[in-house]
Design a protein around this motif. Structure first.
Motif, short mmCIF file in Angstrom:
data_model
loop_
_atom_site.label_atom_id
_atom_site.label_comp_id
_atom_site.label_asym_id
_atom_site.label_seq_id
_atom_site.Cartn_x
_atom_site.Cartn_y
_atom_site.Cartn_z
N ARG A 1 -1.98 0.73 -4.97
CA ARG A 1 -0.68 0.00 -4.40
C ARG A 1 0.40 0.95 -5.06
O ARG A 1 0.24 1.35 -6.02
N ALA B 1 -2.50 1.59 -10.43
CA ALA B 1 -3.89 2.08 -10.60
C ALA B 1 -4.94 1.78 -9.66
O ALA B 1 -5.69 2.65 -9.40
N ASP B 2 -4.50 0.55 -8.91
CA ASP B 2 -5.29 0.04 -7.68
C ASP B 2 -4.80 0.85 -6.37
O ASP B 2 -5.62 0.76 -5.29
N SER C 1 0.97 -1.18 -0.04
CA SER C 1 -0.06 0.06 -0.06
C SER C 1 0.79 1.32 -0.03
O SER C 1 2.15 1.20 0.27
N TYR D 1 0.53 -2.32 -14.84
CA TYR D 1 -0.06 -3.62 -15.12
C TYR D 1 0.01 -4.08 -16.50
O TYR D 1 -0.47 -3.24 -17.34
#
Length: 174
Positions: free
Chosen positions: A33, A30-31, A16, A53
């Motif tokens: 992390r 993008a998420d 994180s 990714y």
């Protein structure tokens, strides 16, 4: 430096944003992390990383402009050059596309990392170009180093770089 790049997978961790605060440098995914670089700092060198990714769709505008072949590897390399040079990414790709400008002095390695495996000290990355990369990989990561030229890094009190750069092959005075 070549030894450090060869061992790059051992120095990368996904965590994180809060948990990656102690990384030497990091790239935000993008998420939310981050991929962090956890190797010792090397005096006289700057380090940058960028991660994306591998299976992410290339935005249509960028696909039209740059094509989709090996896109994320080219993107992460160009992003690292931008970070090392303290130049906005858009300024670089407007002028050079996703090619590294001629005369750039840097060392880099682009990896494909499998997030289904532990990204700890065992070093679980494969080089871009592996036959199985599409099936097994989740992240494309570039790690890059450049020698510090003795100039201070731009700070918040400096004006932003000029984004209206001339096209490749034309000087600023023409």
């Amino acid at each position: 430096m070549a030894t450090l790049l060869a061992a790059a997978p051992r120095h990368l961790r996904v965590a994180s944003a809060t948990d990656s605060g102690d990384a030497v440098t990091r790239s935000h995914l993008a998420d939310g992390r981050c991929v962090g670089w956890y190797a010792p700092s090397i005096p006289g060198w700057r380090v940058a990383i960028d991660a994306e990714y591998a299976a992410a769709e290339v935005p249509p505008m960028l696909a039209h402009r740059f094509g989709t072949s090996n896109f994320w590897a080219r993107w992460t390399r160009t992003e690292c050059v931008a970070k090392l040079a303290d130049v906005p990414m858009v300024a670089l790709w407007r002028r050079y596309g996703l090619s590294v400008p001629a005369g750039t002095v840097w060392l880099w390695r682009t990896l494909v990392l499998d997030l289904d495996l532990d990204l700890g000290p065992s070093g679980l990355a494969r080089e871009v170009g592996s036959a199985d990369r599409e099936a097994l990989s989740d992240l494309v990561v570039t790690v890059a180093f450049a020698v510090i030229q003795g100039l201070p890094s731009p700070g918040p009190d400096l004006p932003p770089p000029d984004l209206d750069l001339p096209p490749p092959g034309r000087s600023l005075s023409s």
